[in-house]
Motif scaffolding. Sequence first.
Motif, PDB file in Angstrom:
ATOM      1  N   LEU A 125       0.709  -1.192  -0.004  1.00 30.83           N
ATOM      2  CA  LEU A 125       0.036  -0.188  -0.082  1.00 30.83           C
ATOM      3  C   LEU A 125       0.857   1.143  -0.052  1.00 30.83           C
ATOM      4  N   LEU A 126       1.905   1.441   0.814  1.00 26.64           N
ATOM      5  CA  LEU A 126       2.794   2.443   0.778  1.00 26.64           C
ATOM      6  C   LEU A 126       3.860   2.571  -0.270  1.00 26.64           C
ATOM      7  N   ARG A 127       3.872   1.583  -1.258  1.00 23.98           N
ATOM      8  CA  ARG A 127       4.893   1.754  -2.288  1.00 23.98           C
ATOM      9  C   ARG A 127       4.803   3.038  -2.883  1.00 23.98           C
ATOM     10  N   ASP A 128       3.745   3.335  -3.790  1.00 19.60           N
ATOM     11  CA  ASP A 128       3.394   4.567  -4.357  1.00 19.60           C
ATOM     12  C   ASP A 128       3.708   5.956  -3.368  1.00 19.60           C
ATOM     13  N   PHE A 129       3.197   5.665  -2.230  1.00 22.73           N
ATOM     14  CA  PHE A 129       3.524   6.756  -1.475  1.00 22.73           C
ATOM     15  C   PHE A 129       5.002   7.241  -1.124  1.00 22.73           C
ATOM     16  N   VAL A 130       5.608   6.258  -0.738  1.00 22.06           N
ATOM     17  CA  VAL A 130       7.266   6.229  -0.660  1.00 22.06           C
ATOM     18  C   VAL A 130       7.932   7.008  -2.082  1.00 22.06           C
ATOM     19  N   LYS A 131       7.368   6.646  -3.050  1.00 23.42           N
ATOM     20  CA  LYS A 131       7.995   7.150  -4.176  1.00 23.42           C
ATOM     21  C   LYS A 131       7.456   8.498  -4.536  1.00 23.42           C
ATOM     22  N   GLN A 132       6.454   8.990  -3.793  1.00 26.27           N
ATOM     23  CA  GLN A 132       6.009  10.257  -4.163  1.00 26.27           C
ATOM     24  C   GLN A 132       6.709  11.266  -3.219  1.00 26.27           C
ATOM     25  N   ILE A 133       6.981  10.674  -1.811  1.00 20.72           N
ATOM     26  CA  ILE A 133       7.662  11.511  -0.765  1.00 20.72           C
ATOM     27  C   ILE A 133       9.181  11.540  -1.041  1.00 20.72           C
ATOM     28  N   GLN A 134       9.830  10.565  -1.739  1.00 19.92           N
ATOM     29  CA  GLN A 134      11.169  10.713  -2.088  1.00 19.92           C
ATOM     30  C   GLN A 134      11.632  11.991  -2.895  1.00 19.92           C
ATOM     31  N   LYS A 135      10.489  12.533  -3.580  1.00 20.93           N
ATOM     32  CA  LYS A 135      11.117  13.585  -4.217  1.00 20.93           C
ATOM     33  C   LYS A 135      11.403  14.834  -3.396  1.00 20.93           C
ATOM     34  N   TYR A 137      12.408  14.109   0.118  1.00 26.75           N
ATOM     35  CA  TYR A 137      13.290  13.671   1.126  1.00 26.75           C
ATOM     36  C   TYR A 137      13.795  12.408   0.076  1.00 26.75           C
ATOM     37  N   PRO A 138      14.903  12.504  -0.368  1.00 25.27           N
ATOM     38  CA  PRO A 138      15.403  11.365  -1.253  1.00 25.27           C
ATOM     39  C   PRO A 138      16.141  10.184  -0.249  1.00 25.27           C
ATOM     40  N   ASP A 139      16.597  10.622   1.053  1.00 26.94           N
ATOM     41  CA  ASP A 139      17.003   9.467   1.782  1.00 26.94           C
ATOM     42  C   ASP A 139      15.734   8.810   2.427  1.00 26.94           C
ATOM     43  N   LEU A 140      14.490   9.178   2.400  1.00 30.22           N
ATOM     44  CA  LEU A 140      13.634   8.504   3.087  1.00 30.22           C
ATOM     45  C   LEU A 140      13.026   7.241   2.359  1.00 30.22           C
ATOM     46  N   ASP A 141      13.263   5.938   2.892  1.00 31.92           N
ATOM     47  CA  ASP A 141      12.657   4.901   2.415  1.00 31.92           C
ATOM     48  C   ASP A 141      11.724   4.221   3.168  1.00 31.92           C
ATOM     49  N   TYR A 142      10.903   2.897   2.611  1.00 31.39           N
ATOM     50  CA  TYR A 142       9.916   2.332   3.169  1.00 31.39           C
ATOM     51  C   TYR A 142      10.504   2.052   4.885  1.00 31.39           C
ATOM     52  N   GLY A 143      11.575   1.683   5.013  1.00 27.12           N
ATOM     53  CA  GLY A 143      11.993   1.187   6.320  1.00 27.12           C
ATOM     54  C   GLY A 143      12.164   2.451   7.318  1.00 27.12           C
ATOM     55  N   THR A 144      12.696   3.289   7.001  1.00 27.24           N
ATOM     56  CA  THR A 144      12.917   4.522   7.712  1.00 27.24           C
ATOM     57  C   THR A 144      11.400   5.282   8.110  1.00 27.24           C
ATOM     58  N   LEU A 145      10.518   5.173   7.109  1.00 25.84           N
ATOM     59  CA  LEU A 145       9.273   5.819   7.288  1.00 25.84           C
ATOM     60  C   LEU A 145       8.566   4.893   8.239  1.00 25.84           C
ATOM     61  N   LEU A 146       8.507   3.377   8.038  1.00 29.86           N
ATOM     62  CA  LEU A 146       7.567   2.670   9.104  1.00 29.86           C
ATOM     63  C   LEU A 146       8.437   2.500  10.433  1.00 29.86           C
ATOM     64  N   GLY A 147       9.589   3.127  10.544  1.00 31.68           N
ATOM     65  CA  GLY A 147      10.315   2.808  11.863  1.00 31.68           C
ATOM     66  C   GLY A 147       9.796   4.157  12.751  1.00 31.68           C
ATOM     67  N   ASN A 148       9.437   5.138  12.025  1.00 32.98           N
ATOM     68  CA  ASN A 148       8.890   6.369  12.765  1.00 32.98           C
ATOM     69  C   ASN A 148       7.611   6.470  12.659  1.00 32.98           C
ATOM     70  N   LEU A 149       6.813   5.572  11.851  1.00 31.64           N
ATOM     71  CA  LEU A 149       5.354   5.629  11.793  1.00 31.64           C
ATOM     72  C   LEU A 149       4.441   4.848  12.669  1.00 31.64           C
ATOM     73  N   SER A 150       3.593   5.474  13.262  1.00 32.56           N
ATOM     74  CA  SER A 150       2.641   4.664  14.360  1.00 32.56           C
ATOM     75  C   SER A 150       1.248   5.099  13.916  1.00 32.56           C
ATOM     76  N   ILE A 151       0.397   3.891  14.039  1.00 38.94           N
ATOM     77  CA  ILE A 151      -0.796   3.954  13.704  1.00 38.94           C
ATOM     78  C   ILE A 151      -1.763   2.828  14.338  1.00 38.94           C
ATOM     79  N   ARG A 152      -2.595   3.676  15.178  1.00 38.62           N
ATOM     80  CA  ARG A 152      -3.503   2.970  16.274  1.00 38.62           C
ATOM     81  C   ARG A 152      -4.802   3.465  16.244  1.00 38.62           C
ATOM     82  N   ARG A 153      -5.586   2.543  16.921  1.00 41.22           N
ATOM     83  CA  ARG A 153      -7.132   2.933  17.237  1.00 41.22           C
ATOM     84  C   ARG A 153      -7.215   3.625  18.528  1.00 41.22           C
ATOM     85  N   LEU A 154      -7.868   4.857  18.520  1.00 45.75           N
ATOM     86  CA  LEU A 154      -7.992   5.530  19.766  1.00 45.75           C
ATOM     87  C   LEU A 154      -9.203   4.872  20.642  1.00 45.75           C
ATOM     88  N   GLY A 155      -8.587   3.869  21.675  1.00 45.48           N
ATOM     89  CA  GLY A 155      -9.474   3.218  22.601  1.00 45.48           C
ATOM     90  C   GLY A 155     -10.481   2.507  21.806  1.00 45.48           C
TER      91      GLY A 155
END
Length: 747
Positions: A125-135, A137-155
Amino acid sequence: MLNHQVTNDKNSLSNTTPAPAAPTLFPNTFSQFSEESSDFNLKSFVGLLQRRAMIIIGVASVAMGGVIYTNFKQVPIYEGSFQILVEPVNSDSEIGKINLENSNFIKQTGLDYESQIQVLRSPELLRDFVKQIQKSYPDLDYGTLLGNLSIRRLGQSKIIQVSYKSDNNRKIKSILDPLSDYYLKYSLNKRQTKLRQGVQFVDAKLPEIRTRLGQLQKEMQMFRQRFNFIDPQNQSEVVSSQIQSLAQQRLTINQQLIAARANYDRVQRREEQLAILNTAPLYQTLIAQQRQLDTQISGELTRFQPDNPVIRTLQEKRANLSPIIEAEAARTINIKISEVTDLIKKIEVDNQYLTQVEKQAQLKLDQLPVLSRQYTEILRNLQIANESLNRFLAAREQLQIEIAQTELPWELIQAAFVPQYPISPDIPRNLMLGFVTSSLLGIGAALLREQTDNTYHSVENVQDKLGLPLLGSLPFNKNLVRNQSLNPIRTGKDKEQEVIVDPLVISDEVPDTSSRRRSRSSYYYGQGSFWESLQVLYSNLQLLNSDQPIKSLVVSSTLPGDGKSTVGFSLAKTAAIMGKKVLLVDCDLRKSRIHKLTQLNNIWGISSLISSDIDVNQVIQKMPGLNDLSVITAGPLPPDPARLLSSDKMSQMMDYFSENFDLVIYDSPPLSGLVDARLVAVNTDGVMLVVRIDKTDKSAMKQLIDTLKASPINLLGVVVNGEKFPGFGYNYNYRYSSYYYTRSNSN
């Protein structure tokens, strides 16, 4: 002759079995902190903190310094987020009503949040978004993005929060804004068309299932109406209980029938009839009248002839009364027989009825297995039909909910923002946690040090470990240490501090702030817990053997530095103050100390008395201020102390001391490694061991006690010296001195 008698007394004393140890005078009422036990109480824990305060403060300070340094050297980390509403919020809609109704299959909302979050984090799902954001921030890949990304349900809400961390707060917003747009577009593109086909299949099957269910329900209703059948188990219990009740009733009726028939036979007997007549009121009234007439006739016959009209009248009345009495007797008996006969008939009718009812119930019980099998089969088919209908209805409702959810797009309810404050490091929280952790580390280090410490820390610890009578405990006081600094008694290499419990010396050194001059009693009693502790020690020694009081004892310890000389000197002074004639003998011919404590000259002493023909009165010195206290110092140090102490002359002198003094106290060298104290103790009433808090070695003390138990030396008990925390800060000196001082002034 004197030497021969002393030698015989010495040998007989050596062969005598040691006296049994007296019972502990101070029972242990507190559980102790020990190396073998992990049980803590408040007293032992506070004592540990007081003893190891420097270790705790040192370790905690180092750890806290590391925490402070680490926190202020960290790079600040910021975090931003946005929130998306992934399900409609409308509690009054049809979907909300469906979720609250019959089926257990649908208790939660239709969206599987855990699976949805994993999809949002997936690389596909994030493949296309990573390509878009690398324009940007070229040093940002999927691993770096996922390491700093947090997704959760609020309660338990219907909101998903997406967060991103970075050390650049501007970068966070520039990444989260396009990511929120990307997720919203994803929700619009994912429509599930197969759900409608599932709804059509369920609608086609529902009429057939409802028809089958109706037929089974009607069949169950007819079965219950025909056989009056509710439930096999309950029915069986009811019928069995009914049969048991009927059997019990029939048994009771049979017993009643037997009793009634026996009663009928009894009524036929003459004696029973007489008993019945005796209880009949009317019959007894008639009998009484007849007896009254007989009495009147007898009375009149004494006055008149039998043919007198008065007597004839009375006789006629009696003759007329006899048929009435007989008729009443017959009537009463017949009534009783009729009652018994009617009761027998009623009981027989009831017995026949119960027999018929019991047969019917037994027949019904015999038919239960067949009816139960039929009922179970109908019920099983009905349950299967119900479960099928519930599953199809739940599936239909679930499909409708999912269709509604997929047709409604997600909604961005909170856009991303530029964070102003870092989330890491949280300095106040980290400092608080660091303080707690540092304190725990300090306490842990103190506990570790406590485990490696092989000394005694409290009076209770001494009692638990040694198992010997506790004769007394002498508290520690700063005034004593100050007095010791004012009156030094050590020279040369002997620099080890020793607690001096000396009321007289303390009273001389500590200034009296009272406006009135103290009396003699106040002079002694004013020392508070020290004077009281010495009194208790002296009293306990006197109570060890009520038949024969102790007249001589050796004061010793395990190793040097436990305060044996000070304790012996203080005990001698206490006994003298209490009115006893006391002699204190310094038998430590290797390292004498009594002359330093008493500040007496040491020109002549016990060594001179044994090795020469000097008169004993030239060696005995009076203690200034205490006429009842005499002191014999050690004298010049001999080359072989053990030989002098084991001589016959020493035994003779000890016998002489015991005859001329009420109490003789011998200060001897430590028992471990030296034989001097044993040579002296064998001619005394026993040995009193001094244990120094935070000083005496447990292993050495245990080994010494085991050795003494196997010897002919009587071990009187132990004295605890230097108890530092008897009341955890309570001023015992103030309490005692205030009480006694007030008392003395009032007198």
